[in-house]
Design a protein around this motif. Structure first.
Motif, mmCIF file in Angstrom:
data_model
loop_
_atom_site.group_PDB
_atom_site.id
_atom_site.type_symbol
_atom_site.label_atom_id
_atom_site.label_comp_id
_atom_site.label_asym_id
_atom_site.label_seq_id
_atom_site.Cartn_x
_atom_site.Cartn_y
_atom_site.Cartn_z
ATOM 1 N N VAL A 171 -0.914 4.029 6.144
ATOM 2 C CA VAL A 171 -1.150 5.025 7.191
ATOM 3 C C VAL A 171 -0.604 4.517 8.517
ATOM 4 O O VAL A 171 0.074 5.245 9.256
ATOM 5 C CB VAL A 171 -2.654 5.353 7.313
ATOM 6 N N ARG A 192 -12.526 5.260 12.359
ATOM 7 C CA ARG A 192 -11.918 4.325 13.311
ATOM 8 C C ARG A 192 -12.329 4.650 14.748
ATOM 9 O O ARG A 192 -12.613 3.746 15.542
ATOM 10 C CB ARG A 192 -10.392 4.341 13.179
ATOM 11 N N HIS A 234 -5.787 1.469 6.714
ATOM 12 C CA HIS A 234 -4.854 1.394 5.593
ATOM 13 C C HIS A 234 -3.445 1.127 6.104
ATOM 14 O O HIS A 234 -2.912 1.893 6.918
ATOM 15 C CB HIS A 234 -4.870 2.699 4.795
ATOM 16 N N THR A 235 -2.828 0.067 5.590
ATOM 17 C CA THR A 235 -1.480 -0.292 6.025
ATOM 18 C C THR A 235 -0.483 0.855 5.897
ATOM 19 O O THR A 235 0.305 1.093 6.820
ATOM 20 C CB THR A 235 -0.979 -1.522 5.249
ATOM 21 N N PHE A 278 -2.090 10.621 1.037
ATOM 22 C CA PHE A 278 -3.332 10.876 1.758
ATOM 23 C C PHE A 278 -3.331 12.346 2.167
ATOM 24 O O PHE A 278 -2.363 12.823 2.757
ATOM 25 C CB PHE A 278 -3.438 10.004 3.014
ATOM 26 N N THR A 322 2.005 6.495 -2.657
ATOM 27 C CA THR A 322 0.635 6.681 -2.191
ATOM 28 C C THR A 322 0.540 7.935 -1.333
ATOM 29 O O THR A 322 1.413 8.202 -0.502
ATOM 30 C CB THR A 322 0.182 5.470 -1.357
ATOM 31 N N ARG A 338 -0.627 -5.051 13.532
ATOM 32 C CA ARG A 338 -1.709 -5.519 12.658
ATOM 33 C C ARG A 338 -2.355 -6.774 13.235
ATOM 34 O O ARG A 338 -3.586 -6.894 13.277
ATOM 35 C CB ARG A 338 -1.153 -5.803 11.261
ATOM 36 N N ASN A 398 -12.224 -1.054 5.330
ATOM 37 C CA ASN A 398 -12.130 -0.010 4.310
ATOM 38 C C ASN A 398 -11.343 1.213 4.763
ATOM 39 O O ASN A 398 -11.044 2.087 3.946
ATOM 40 C CB ASN A 398 -13.533 0.437 3.891
ATOM 41 N N VAL A 399 -11.024 1.300 6.054
ATOM 42 C CA VAL A 399 -10.346 2.509 6.539
ATOM 43 C C VAL A 399 -9.034 2.234 7.268
ATOM 44 O O VAL A 399 -8.287 3.172 7.546
ATOM 45 C CB VAL A 399 -11.268 3.340 7.469
ATOM 46 N N ILE A 403 -10.368 9.029 7.951
ATOM 47 C CA ILE A 403 -9.995 7.680 8.382
ATOM 48 C C ILE A 403 -10.090 7.561 9.900
ATOM 49 O O ILE A 403 -10.683 6.612 10.436
ATOM 50 C CB ILE A 403 -8.568 7.344 7.894
ATOM 51 N N ASP A 443 -8.271 13.349 4.159
ATOM 52 C CA ASP A 443 -8.357 11.886 4.059
ATOM 53 C C ASP A 443 -8.054 11.255 5.418
ATOM 54 O O ASP A 443 -8.770 10.362 5.885
ATOM 55 C CB ASP A 443 -7.348 11.347 3.041
ATOM 56 N N GLY A 482 0.787 -1.226 0.000
ATOM 57 C CA GLY A 482 0.000 0.000 0.000
ATOM 58 C C GLY A 482 0.816 1.272 0.000
ATOM 59 O O GLY A 482 0.260 2.369 0.066
#
Length: 220
Positions: free
Chosen positions: A166, A89, A163-164, A77, A75, A139, A160-161, A85, A81, A62
């Protein structure tokens, strides 16, 4: 191709992966930056093949986006964004953590404690600190908590939120005090679950996410 011939290519790919990951996480390769294979190969002193392999693996993590006919880019954000996120969360993950208190067995708690202890070990300041290993353990910890919530709808929404890239960038952005708070939160969540106190566990998760948000984007 013989095994002997494969090894140098493998080592080159691993070196390219490590060097590019570090450049992205340190900000040397900025968010949104175009990543040309030729330029990166020259920068690293490698051929294009290991660079291409490294970009593919970074895309799987990612950290890189591969775009048809346009190559690759880091990538990115935006602050909005990231706020979005963390808003989601903060709305969902404390609730999921609180639910875990009703379902966690002694074996589940021991597994979570083991992860928390290992995070403390690899996250400790010093030459043996391993933030990449810490990301993986983190994780696993959060995934176990979410599984214990027994709430598929919550899990689907969070997928969906969370994100690895981030999460990875958050750990690399922590100062020592913020990292220490984050690691202590994991241990306290386990303590709350052992006590069967879902409200306590959920409150600690809220603090945990607030700590990460403050490091990444500050408060609203």
């Amino acid at each position: 191709m013989t095994r002997t011939a494969e090894r140098p290519a493998g080592r080159a790919s691993e070196r390219a992966l490590a060097d590019l990951r570090e450049a992205i996480l340190s900000g040397d390769l900025a968010a949104g930056a175009h990543l040309g294979e030729v330029e990166l190969a020259e920068r690293l002193g490698l051929s294009r093949t290991p660079v291409r392999e490294a970009l593919t693996r970074l895309a799987a993590e990612g950290l890189v986006a591969l775009e048809a006919h346009r190559g690759a880019r880091v990538t990115s954000f935006t602050p909005e964004d990231l706020h979005g996120i963390f808003d989601v969360r903060l709305a969902l993950e404390p609730r999921a953590t609180a639910r875990a208190a009703a379902h966690a067995t002694a074996d589940d708690l021991d597994a979570l404690q083991d992860l928390a202890d290992r995070m403390l070990a690899v996250g400790a300041p010093g030459p043996d600190q391993d933030l990449d290993a810490l990301v993986g353990l983190n994780r696993d910890f959060h995934a176990r908590l979410l599984d214990l919530a027994r709430a598929p709808a919550l899990a689907a929404a969070l997928a969906n939120v969370v994100h690895t890239p981030v999460v990875t960038r958050t750990f690399h952005a922590y100062d020592p005090a913020s990292l220490a708070r984050s690691l202590a939160h994991h241990a306290e969540i386990v303590a709350a679950l052992r006590a069967g106190d879902g409200d306590w566990a959920g409150a600690v998760m809220r603090c945990h996410l607030g700590n990460a948000r403050a490091v990444m984007v500050g408060s609203r």
